[in-house]
Design a protein around this motif. Structure first.
Motif, mmCIF file in Angstrom:
data_model
loop_
_atom_site.group_PDB
_atom_site.id
_atom_site.type_symbol
_atom_site.label_atom_id
_atom_site.label_comp_id
_atom_site.label_asym_id
_atom_site.label_seq_id
_atom_site.Cartn_x
_atom_site.Cartn_y
_atom_site.Cartn_z
ATOM 1 N N ASP A 1 32.646 30.481 30.389
ATOM 2 C CA ASP A 1 31.450 31.176 30.891
ATOM 3 C C ASP A 1 30.511 31.781 29.847
ATOM 4 N N ASP B 1 32.870 29.299 34.635
ATOM 5 C CA ASP B 1 33.959 29.250 33.653
ATOM 6 C C ASP B 1 34.359 27.828 33.283
ATOM 7 N N SER C 1 41.341 32.744 31.195
ATOM 8 C CA SER C 1 40.861 33.623 32.262
ATOM 9 C C SER C 1 40.039 32.830 33.269
ATOM 10 N N LYS D 1 43.687 36.354 39.138
ATOM 11 C CA LYS D 1 42.343 36.858 38.862
ATOM 12 C C LYS D 1 41.520 36.676 40.128
ATOM 13 N N ARG E 1 29.552 40.826 33.012
ATOM 14 C CA ARG E 1 28.614 39.696 32.945
ATOM 15 C C ARG E 1 27.310 40.123 32.288
ATOM 16 N N LYS F 1 32.156 32.649 42.048
ATOM 17 C CA LYS F 1 33.308 31.956 41.480
ATOM 18 C C LYS F 1 34.398 31.777 42.538
ATOM 19 N N GLN G 1 38.384 31.570 41.547
ATOM 20 C CA GLN G 1 39.046 32.881 41.495
ATOM 21 C C GLN G 1 39.603 33.213 42.882
ATOM 22 N N LYS H 1 44.061 41.121 37.766
ATOM 23 C CA LYS H 1 42.710 41.572 37.473
ATOM 24 C C LYS H 1 41.869 41.493 38.744
ATOM 25 N N SER I 1 35.400 45.990 33.912
ATOM 26 C CA SER I 1 34.140 46.658 33.581
ATOM 27 C C SER I 1 33.618 47.537 34.715
ATOM 28 N N TYR J 1 38.604 49.356 28.610
ATOM 29 C CA TYR J 1 37.516 49.803 27.738
ATOM 30 C C TYR J 1 37.724 51.257 27.340
HETATM 31 C C1 PBG Z 1 35.324 35.367 32.435
HETATM 32 C C2 PBG Z 1 35.822 36.760 32.376
HETATM 33 C C3 PBG Z 1 35.352 37.789 33.198
HETATM 34 C C4 PBG Z 1 36.002 38.947 32.806
HETATM 35 C C5 PBG Z 1 36.865 38.624 31.761
HETATM 36 N N1 PBG Z 1 36.751 37.244 31.510
HETATM 37 C C6 PBG Z 1 34.283 37.791 34.233
HETATM 38 C C7 PBG Z 1 34.240 36.787 35.267
HETATM 39 O O1 PBG Z 1 35.227 36.150 35.636
HETATM 40 O O2 PBG Z 1 33.123 36.596 35.762
HETATM 41 C C8 PBG Z 1 35.749 40.265 33.454
HETATM 42 C C9 PBG Z 1 36.149 41.468 32.697
HETATM 43 C C10 PBG Z 1 35.540 42.715 33.166
HETATM 44 O O3 PBG Z 1 34.858 42.795 34.204
HETATM 45 O O4 PBG Z 1 35.745 43.708 32.451
HETATM 46 N N2 PBG Z 1 36.116 34.384 31.990
#
Ligand code: PBG
Length: 338
Positions: free
Chosen positions: A130, A138, A174, A204, A214, A228, A232, A259, A285, A324
């Motif tokens: 991604d 991804d 991921s 995930k 993002r 996704k 996902q 996650k 995040s 974080y």
């Molecule tokens: C993408 C990826 C994502 C995150 C880690 N790797 C975002 C997604 O799948 O769109 C998210 C991490 C976060 O939100 O802190 N491979």
């Protein structure tokens, strides 16, 4: 005459152990130390580059030289590992995300610089396309925008091997393609990287809590109104997470990840108790952003909810937490020990 009544008291007073710090410490069931933290970092091209991420107050994208400086502090704080997320320019993106396996790409150079400067700091790389695709998915898409599984796995294998060649200790797919852990494991073994670990993002979820990430890697605009959902997991599912984790373990994953974190602690608990493998959780995040927004408004005590949220993940069964907050939490723990 006052009537004599037998004195009633609770036979067990659970509050006794809670009455003093010493006994609270003695009966504490779970511990949180810097050993349990992994710091995710956004990596930029250039030198002396530092950019704030507006939707993640306190988080900055850093160029490799500044990341190397930070690595010294991470080691001093006792944080075992970093997870790298490269942020590349629009010109480096294409339909297939081919920059992902450039041996001199940003992630690969960051790995080399970190391993040279701080060999004992574990370096984890993200295996997914991604950050490098023009469409922000991804994987590699067909004409309808559907992410193709098996061609994507071939690309992920090249990306993972390039990370291992650069010296990554752990590669972390991921992407949620089927069969990618087995394919990556086989390629790593054939390339002689027998000790390169795989941290599989096994469960995930297709979560809206990834929004600020993002923004940080610059894929938000690319994915636009896309989603996704075809790879996902559905937030409504729990058994499927166990299935995913079991598959990844049988394909050779060394550690598995759930996650997001806080809304999915039931999954963390199930995975840990049912499969007993090293189980990591990602406080993503959006979770970070929520805590920070409330703290900045004075609605929550930032340090206190940070520590509580991390302890809750440990209690649910997480061995390690990508967060974080890693540096802030480790600094707080250091200062409290003084
Ligand atoms: C993408 C990826 C994502 C995150 C880690 N790797 C975002 C997604 O799948 O769109 C998210 C991490 C976060 O939100 O802190 N491979």
């Amino acid at each position: 005459m006052p009537r004599l009544t037998p004195r009633v008291f609770p036979a067990t007073r659970l509050r006794r152990n809670r009455a003093s710090d010493f006994s609270r410490r003695l009966v504490r069931e779970h511990q949180l130390t810097p050993d349990h933290l992994i710091y995710p970092v956004f990596v930029l091209e250039g030198e002396q580059q530092r950019e704030a991420v507006p939707s993640m107050p306190g988080v900055e994208r850093l160029s490799i030289d500044l990341l190397v400086e930070l690595a010294g502090e991470l080691v001093a704080l006792g944080i075992p590992a970093v997870a790298l997320f490269p942020v590349v320019s629009a010109e480096q993106k294409d339909l297939s995300g081919s920059e992902a396996w450039n041996p001199d790409g940003l992630a690969q150079r960051a790995v080399r610089a970190l391993k040279q400067a701080q060999p004992e700091l574990g370096v984890i790389t993200d295996v997914a396309l991604d950050p490098f695709t023009t469409h922000g998915q991804d994987g590699i898409i067909d004409h309808d925008g559907y992410v193709l599984n098996d061609v994507t796995v071939e690309a992920l294998v090249k990306q993972a091997v390039s990370h291992a060649d650069a010296g990554a200790d752990v590669v972390a797919p991921s992407d949620m393609m089927d069969g990618r852990v087995a394919a990556i494991r086989e390629a790593l073994e054939s390339a002689g990287h027998v000790n390169t670990r795989i941290l599989a993002y096994s469960a995930k979820y297709a979560s809206s809590y990834y929004g600020p990430f993002r923004d940080a890697v610059g894929s938000a605009g690319n994915i636009g109104k896309g989603n996704k959902f075809s790879y996902q997991m559905d937030p409504a599912n729990s058994d499927e997470a166990i299935h995913e984790v079991a598959m990844d373990l049988s394909e050779g994953a060394d550690m598995v990840m759930i996650k997001p974190g806080m809304p999915y602690l039931d999954i963390v608990h199930r995975v840990k108790t049912e499969l007993q493998a090293p189980t990591f959780v990602y406080q993503v995040s959006g979770e970070y952003a929520m805590h920070m927004a409330a703290a900045q408004n004075g609605w929550l005590d930032g340090d206190a909810v940070m520590m509580e949220s991390l302890m809750a993940m440990r209690r649910a069964g997480a061995d390690a937490i990508l967060t974080y907050f890693a540096v802030r939490a480790a600094r707080l723990m250091r200062d409290q020990r003084r």
